[in-house]
Design a protein around this motif. Structure first.
Motif, mmCIF file in Angstrom:
data_model
loop_
_atom_site.group_PDB
_atom_site.id
_atom_site.type_symbol
_atom_site.label_atom_id
_atom_site.label_comp_id
_atom_site.label_asym_id
_atom_site.label_seq_id
_atom_site.Cartn_x
_atom_site.Cartn_y
_atom_site.Cartn_z
ATOM 1 N N ALA A 204 0.807 -1.216 0.000
ATOM 2 C CA ALA A 204 0.000 0.000 0.000
ATOM 3 C C ALA A 204 0.844 1.271 0.000
ATOM 4 O O ALA A 204 0.351 2.352 -0.315
ATOM 5 C CB ALA A 204 -0.927 -0.002 1.220
ATOM 6 N N ARG A 205 2.122 1.146 0.338
ATOM 7 C CA ARG A 205 2.984 2.326 0.395
ATOM 8 C C ARG A 205 3.613 2.683 -0.941
ATOM 9 O O ARG A 205 4.164 3.772 -1.098
ATOM 10 C CB ARG A 205 4.085 2.106 1.436
ATOM 11 N N GLY A 206 3.580 1.771 -1.903
ATOM 12 C CA GLY A 206 4.183 2.086 -3.188
ATOM 13 C C GLY A 206 4.408 0.860 -4.046
ATOM 14 O O GLY A 206 4.290 -0.280 -3.581
ATOM 15 N N PRO A 207 4.767 1.064 -5.346
ATOM 16 C CA PRO A 207 4.914 -0.041 -6.288
ATOM 17 C C PRO A 207 6.338 -0.562 -6.435
ATOM 18 O O PRO A 207 6.600 -1.434 -7.264
ATOM 19 C CB PRO A 207 4.458 0.601 -7.605
ATOM 20 N N ASP A 208 7.290 -0.047 -5.669
ATOM 21 C CA ASP A 208 8.691 -0.403 -5.873
ATOM 22 C C ASP A 208 8.994 -1.836 -5.453
ATOM 23 O O ASP A 208 8.464 -2.343 -4.464
ATOM 24 C CB ASP A 208 9.603 0.539 -5.079
ATOM 25 N N GLU A 209 9.892 -2.461 -6.173
ATOM 26 C CA GLU A 209 10.468 -3.742 -5.792
ATOM 27 C C GLU A 209 11.752 -3.460 -5.015
ATOM 28 O O GLU A 209 12.453 -2.473 -5.270
ATOM 29 C CB GLU A 209 10.791 -4.581 -7.029
ATOM 30 N N VAL A 262 14.468 2.017 -14.175
ATOM 31 C CA VAL A 262 13.005 1.945 -14.108
ATOM 32 C C VAL A 262 12.573 0.495 -14.265
ATOM 33 O O VAL A 262 12.979 -0.189 -15.209
ATOM 34 C CB VAL A 262 12.361 2.811 -15.208
ATOM 35 N N ALA A 263 11.758 0.021 -13.345
ATOM 36 C CA ALA A 263 11.249 -1.345 -13.445
ATOM 37 C C ALA A 263 10.384 -1.481 -14.690
ATOM 38 O O ALA A 263 9.522 -0.626 -14.948
ATOM 39 C CB ALA A 263 10.437 -1.695 -12.206
ATOM 40 N N PRO A 264 10.573 -2.541 -15.475
ATOM 41 C CA PRO A 264 9.794 -2.692 -16.716
ATOM 42 C C PRO A 264 8.350 -3.123 -16.479
ATOM 43 O O PRO A 264 7.514 -3.012 -17.379
ATOM 44 C CB PRO A 264 10.561 -3.775 -17.470
ATOM 45 N N PHE A 265 8.050 -3.605 -15.284
ATOM 46 C CA PHE A 265 6.700 -4.051 -14.956
ATOM 47 C C PHE A 265 6.368 -3.602 -13.538
ATOM 48 O O PHE A 265 7.256 -3.376 -12.727
ATOM 49 C CB PHE A 265 6.578 -5.584 -15.048
ATOM 50 N N VAL A 266 5.080 -3.490 -13.249
ATOM 51 C CA VAL A 266 4.614 -3.194 -11.898
ATOM 52 C C VAL A 266 3.760 -4.368 -11.437
ATOM 53 O O VAL A 266 2.771 -4.717 -12.089
ATOM 54 C CB VAL A 266 3.794 -1.890 -11.851
ATOM 55 N N ARG A 267 4.152 -4.959 -10.341
ATOM 56 C CA ARG A 267 3.434 -6.117 -9.832
ATOM 57 C C ARG A 267 2.443 -5.714 -8.741
ATOM 58 O O ARG A 267 2.594 -4.682 -8.091
ATOM 59 C CB ARG A 267 4.419 -7.144 -9.265
ATOM 60 N N MET A 268 1.451 -6.566 -8.551
ATOM 61 C CA MET A 268 0.488 -6.361 -7.480
ATOM 62 C C MET A 268 1.073 -6.849 -6.161
ATOM 63 O O MET A 268 1.953 -7.721 -6.154
ATOM 64 C CB MET A 268 -0.815 -7.105 -7.792
ATOM 65 N N PRO A 269 0.614 -6.319 -5.044
ATOM 66 C CA PRO A 269 1.105 -6.801 -3.745
ATOM 67 C C PRO A 269 0.845 -8.285 -3.583
ATOM 68 O O PRO A 269 -0.164 -8.809 -4.055
ATOM 69 C CB PRO A 269 0.294 -5.976 -2.735
ATOM 70 N N PRO A 270 1.739 -9.012 -2.910
ATOM 71 C CA PRO A 270 1.548 -10.460 -2.712
ATOM 72 C C PRO A 270 0.313 -10.768 -1.870
ATOM 73 O O PRO A 270 -0.165 -9.946 -1.096
ATOM 74 C CB PRO A 270 2.818 -10.879 -1.972
ATOM 75 N N GLY A 271 -0.183 -12.001 -2.043
ATOM 76 C CA GLY A 271 -1.270 -12.482 -1.200
ATOM 77 C C GLY A 271 -2.594 -12.598 -1.922
ATOM 78 O O GLY A 271 -2.899 -11.828 -2.840
ATOM 79 N N GLY A 272 -3.384 -13.572 -1.498
ATOM 80 C CA GLY A 272 -4.761 -13.717 -1.965
ATOM 81 C C GLY A 272 -4.891 -13.870 -3.469
ATOM 82 O O GLY A 272 -4.093 -14.530 -4.142
ATOM 83 N N LEU A 273 -5.929 -13.226 -4.013
ATOM 84 C CA LEU A 273 -6.214 -13.299 -5.443
ATOM 85 C C LEU A 273 -5.072 -12.736 -6.282
ATOM 86 O O LEU A 273 -4.860 -13.167 -7.422
ATOM 87 C CB LEU A 273 -7.513 -12.534 -5.732
ATOM 88 N N ASN A 274 -4.308 -11.782 -5.729
ATOM 89 C CA ASN A 274 -3.206 -11.184 -6.490
ATOM 90 C C ASN A 274 -2.192 -12.224 -6.946
ATOM 91 O O ASN A 274 -1.616 -12.105 -8.032
ATOM 92 C CB ASN A 274 -2.496 -10.120 -5.642
ATOM 93 N N ASP A 275 -1.953 -13.239 -6.125
ATOM 94 C CA ASP A 275 -0.984 -14.269 -6.507
ATOM 95 C C ASP A 275 -1.445 -15.008 -7.759
ATOM 96 O O ASP A 275 -0.642 -15.284 -8.664
ATOM 97 C CB ASP A 275 -0.795 -15.265 -5.359
ATOM 98 N N ALA A 276 -2.728 -15.322 -7.827
ATOM 99 C CA ALA A 276 -3.253 -16.014 -9.010
ATOM 100 C C ALA A 276 -3.190 -15.113 -10.242
ATOM 101 O O ALA A 276 -2.852 -15.569 -11.346
ATOM 102 C CB ALA A 276 -4.691 -16.467 -8.756
#
Length: 477
Positions: A204-209, A262-276
Motif C-alpha cells: 500500500a505504500r508504493g509499487p517499488d520492488e 526503471v522497473a519494466p513491470f509493476v506487480r500487485m502486492p503479494p497475497g490472496g487473489l493477487n498471486d493467481a
C-alpha cells in the motif's frame, strides 16, 4: 453490552471444538487454574524461568516462565503520553489522566489492573514498560528494538537497510548489545521485536520492488553492487538482461552508472487473489515472468541475510528470550516468509482484515508459531473522523465488539497462532496525531472513558482463548 451467547467474566471454554462460527456459549467451562503470568497450569509442563514456545498435539503455545500454557493477549501503545496532536506538544490523553489520577505511577497501576481485568496479559509495542508490574497482575512486555530501521536512518537515502554494507552487521550487533542487554534476565520479557513494518515489496505504500530500490542506490553503495552482481551472474550478457529489463545500458559497468533504473513491470502486492493474477500474467509474458523471478530471488537473499544477522545479534546480547519477528505490515513475497521461518522463534505480522485466516495460513506455511502483532476495528459512532488509519470501519461499537470476537475466535482456531495484540489502548486525537491518524482504535477514549461493549467482549473472549485454541485442528500437510 450483553454479547450474544457470551460467557461470564472469569469463565473458561470447555475442551470441545470451537471456531469462528461457533458461539462462545459453547465454549463455557469452569475457571482454569492459572500461573501468576496468566498461563494455564499444566502438570506436564515445567517452567524455564523465561517465555518459550512449545507444540502440543500439533498446536503451538507459548510457555510462560512458570510453565503455564500461554497465549499473548496484548494491547499496543499503553502509555500515559499517547499521541500528541499533530506536531504540537499537546497530549489530550495525558491531560485527562494527569487530572484524573494525579501521577504517572497512579495511572500505571490503574491501567495495568484494568487490562488484567479484561483478561489481557501483555503490553504490546510502544507501551510504557512500567505498566507491566504496576497493577494487580504481572503483564508480559514485548519491546520493539528497531535494529534494521536504525541502520536505514544511518543511511538516509535507503528505504530498506543495505544488508550488503560491511557496516550493517557491526551496526546491528552494537545496537542489539545496547538495546537488548538490559532485559536479558527479565522473566517478564516475552520476546523482542526486531523492527516494525519494513518495506519488502510492492504494498500500500508504493509499487517499488526491493531489487529496483537497491539498483537505484548511489553507485558506490554495496547494495547496488550486490544487486548488479547477482543479475550479471544470472544473465549471460547485458543484451539478455535488457531483453527483460529494457535499460539503455550497453554494459554491466554502464548499468552501475545509470542514474535511475526503471522497473519494466509493476506487480500487485503479494497475497490472496493477487498471486493467481500474477501467475496468469507471468504465463502470458515470459519477460514479465523473468522480471518477477529476478525480484523474488533477490528479496529472498536480502531477507535471509537480514534475519540471520539480526537474530544472531539479539541472541548474542540476550540468549534467554524469544525473537518474535519484525512485524510484517503487509504480506511479503514467499521467499521473505520462508527466510523469517528459518531464523525466528515466532513470526509476527499485522493484519487489518475482518477474517485473518488466509493471512495466518501464508505465514503458518513455515511451520513456525505466529503472533498477530496488530489488528483493530474503528467505530463511526465514536465521534472521531476515522479519516486516516488502517483497517475496517464499522457503524457502531456493537459491531466493533462483534468484529473483535469473530476475528480472535477465527485466529485461535489456527494451530500456529500464539497471540494477538490489539491496536491500541486509547483513541487518537480528533485533530490527528503526528501522521494525521484520527481514528477510534482505543479501548478507552482520550477522556479515559472505557468502551464498555468492546471491553466486555474482550474480557469474555480472552477468558475463553486457551480452550478455543486447544481445540484448533492442525493442518494436514
Amino acid at each position: 453490552m450483553p454479547v450474544p451467547n457470551g460467557i461470564e467474566i472469569g469463565q473458561e471454554a470447555p475442551s470441545r471444538p470451537c471456531n469462528g462460527l461457533i458461539s462462545l456459549e459453547r465454549c463455557r467451562g469452569p475457571r482454569l487454574q492459572r500461573t501468576k503470568w496468566g498461563g494455564v497450569v499444566d502438570d506436564d509442563l515445567r517452567g524455564s524461568g523465561f517465555f518459550r514456545v512449545s507444540e502440543r498435539n500439533g498446536v503451538f503455545w507459548l510457555i510462560d516462565p512458570d510453565g503455564g500454557r500461554f497465549l499473548s493477549k496484548g494491547v499496543n501503545t499503553v502509555r500515559f503520553d499517547q499521541d500528541r496532536i499533530g506536531r504540537t506538544e499537546r497530549v489530550p490523553y495525558a491531560e485527562t489522566c494527569r487530572a484524573k489520577y494525579g501521577s504517572l505511577q497512579s495511572w500505571r497501576a490503574a491501567a495495568s489492573t484494568r487490562l488484567a481485568s479484561w483478561n489481557f496479559n501483555t503490553v504490546g509495542c510502544w507501551s510504557d514498560e512500567g505498566v507491566a508490574s504496576a497493577g494487580s497482575q504481572l503483564l508480559a512486555i514485548t519491546p520493539i528494538r528497531e535494529l534494521g530501521a536504525s541502520f536505514r536512518l544511518h543511511r538516509r537515502d535507503q528505504i530498506f537497510p543495505d544488508v550488503f554494507d560491511p557496516e550493517f552487521a557491526a551496526h546491528i550487533c552494537a545496537s542489539a548489545k545496547e538495546r537488548c542487554t538490559l532485559r536479558r534476565n527479565d522473566p517478564g520479557l516475552l520476546g523482542t521485536f526486531i523492527d516494525n513494518e519494513l518495506y519488502w515489496s510492492t504494498d500500500a505504500r508504493g509499487p517499488d520492488e526491493l531489487l529496483t530500490l537497491f539498483l537505484n542506490l548511489p553507485s558506490h553503495r554495496p547494495g547496488r553492487v550486490a544487486a548488479i552482481s547477482r543479475l550479471q551472474a544470472h544473465y549471460r550478457d547485458i543484451s539478455e538482461f535488457n531483453a527483460v529489463w529494457r535499460t539503455p545500458a550497453r554494459s554491466w559497468e554502464e548499468l552501475g552508472r545509470i542514474g535511475h533504473v526503471v522497473a519494466p513491470f509493476v506487480r500487485m502486492p503479494p497475497g490472496g487473489l493477487n498471486d493467481a493474477l500474477e501467475t496468469k500474467a507471468n504465463l502470458a509474458d515470459r519477460a514479465r515472468e523473468a522480471f518477477s523471478a529476478d525480484c523474488d530471488a533477490f528479496v529472498a537473499v536480502v531477507a535471509d541475510k537480514y534475519f540471520e544477522v539480526c537474530v544472531s545479534a539479539i541472541k548474542t546480547a540476550d540468549p534467554h528470550h524469544l525473537v518474535i519477528g519484525s512485524r510484517f505490515g503487509w504480506q511479503p513475497p514467499r521467499g521473505v516468509i520462508a527466510a523469517a521461518g528459518r531464523h525466528l522463534d515466532v513470526i509476527s505480522f499485522n493484519c487489518y482484515e475482518f477474517d485473518p485466516g488466509p493471512v495466518i495460513d501464508a505465514y503458518a506455511a513455515t511451520g513456525k508459531p505466529c503472533l498477530i502483532s496488530e489488528f483493530s476495528f474503528r467505530g463511526d459512532d465514536a465521534g472521531l473522523p476515522n479519516s486516516k488509519g488502517a483497517g475496517p470501519r464499522v457503524a457502531t461499537q456493537t459491531e466493533r465488539a462483534r468484529a473483535f470476537q469473530g476475528y480472535v475466535v477465527a485466529a485461535l482456531g489456527k494451530p500456529n497462532v500464539v497471540g494477538y495484540h490489539w491496536f491500541e489502548h486509547a483513541d487518537q486525537p480528533v485533530q490527528g496525531r503526528f501522521d494525521g491518524e484520527d481514528s477510534n482504535f482505543g479501548t478507552v477514549t482520550v477522556d479515559d472513558r472505557v468502551y464498555d461493549e468492546l471491553t466486555k467482549t474482550m474480557t469474555r473472549v480472552n477468558a475463553a482463548a486457551e480452550r478455543i485454541h486447544a481445540a484448533a485442528v492442525p493442518a494436514v500437510i
